[in-house]
Design a protein around this motif. Sequence first.
Motif, PDB file in Angstrom:
ATOM      1  N   THR A   1      40.881  45.637  39.392  1.00 11.27           N
ATOM      2  CA  THR A   1      42.014  45.770  40.325  1.00 11.27           C
ATOM      3  C   THR A   1      42.035  44.709  41.413  1.00 11.27           C
ATOM      4  N   ALA A   2      41.161  43.728  41.341  1.00 12.83           N
ATOM      5  CA  ALA A   2      41.064  42.690  42.381  1.00 12.83           C
ATOM      6  C   ALA A   2      41.000  43.344  43.756  1.00 12.83           C
ATOM      7  N   TRP A   3      40.048  44.260  43.898  1.00 16.52           N
ATOM      8  CA  TRP A   3      39.839  44.982  45.159  1.00 16.52           C
ATOM      9  C   TRP A   3      41.117  45.690  45.615  1.00 16.52           C
ATOM     10  N   GLU A   4      41.740  46.406  44.673  1.00 19.02           N
ATOM     11  CA  GLU A   4      42.965  47.168  44.964  1.00 19.02           C
ATOM     12  C   GLU A   4      44.019  46.317  45.663  1.00 19.02           C
ATOM     13  N   GLY A   5      44.171  45.081  45.229  1.00 17.23           N
ATOM     14  CA  GLY A   5      45.190  44.199  45.796  1.00 17.23           C
ATOM     15  C   GLY A   5      44.753  43.463  47.050  1.00 17.23           C
TER      16      GLY A   5
ATOM     17  N   ARG B   1      41.676  38.953  51.026  1.00 16.17           N
ATOM     18  CA  ARG B   1      40.829  39.370  52.150  1.00 16.17           C
ATOM     19  C   ARG B   1      39.348  39.345  51.760  1.00 16.17           C
ATOM     20  N   GLU B   2      39.033  39.920  50.594  1.00 13.99           N
ATOM     21  CA  GLU B   2      37.634  39.967  50.157  1.00 13.99           C
ATOM     22  C   GLU B   2      37.070  38.573  49.882  1.00 13.99           C
ATOM     23  N   LEU B   3      37.836  37.746  49.173  1.00 12.03           N
ATOM     24  CA  LEU B   3      37.369  36.388  48.885  1.00 12.03           C
ATOM     25  C   LEU B   3      37.243  35.575  50.175  1.00 12.03           C
ATOM     26  N   GLY B   4      38.158  35.749  51.097  1.00  8.39           N
ATOM     27  CA  GLY B   4      38.073  35.066  52.389  1.00  8.39           C
ATOM     28  C   GLY B   4      36.815  35.451  53.141  1.00  8.39           C
TER      29      GLY B   4
END
Length: 103
Positions: free
Chosen positions: A52-56, A60-63
């Motif tokens: 889910t790519a961190w629920e959309g 934010r997570e990759l940053g």
Amino acid sequence: MGLNWHELGASLKKHFNETIEGEHTGTGPGKQDQEEESLAMKFVLEVDMGDTAWEGNAARELGRILRYWGGNLQHYELKPGDGAAVSDSDYREVGSWSITASA
């Protein structure tokens, strides 16, 4: 406030190049004059974003991952074999970074 990918990339490249030039070419402080050797290397970052790519919330997570490791790389020599696990904001291991020798 969005992540400025260009600035982050430039910062990582500058830090990486300064480290490599000082550590691996024989031109760093206190090193004897010696013939420069070329050591081609790659910085590899691999992150599994899940189904889910961190629920959309992938940006934010990759940053967060890139900001953390962008600041933390100064604690490594950045030579082939260096690397570490990468965790998301829930402290789950989601990947790794490494320095590898290029062919």
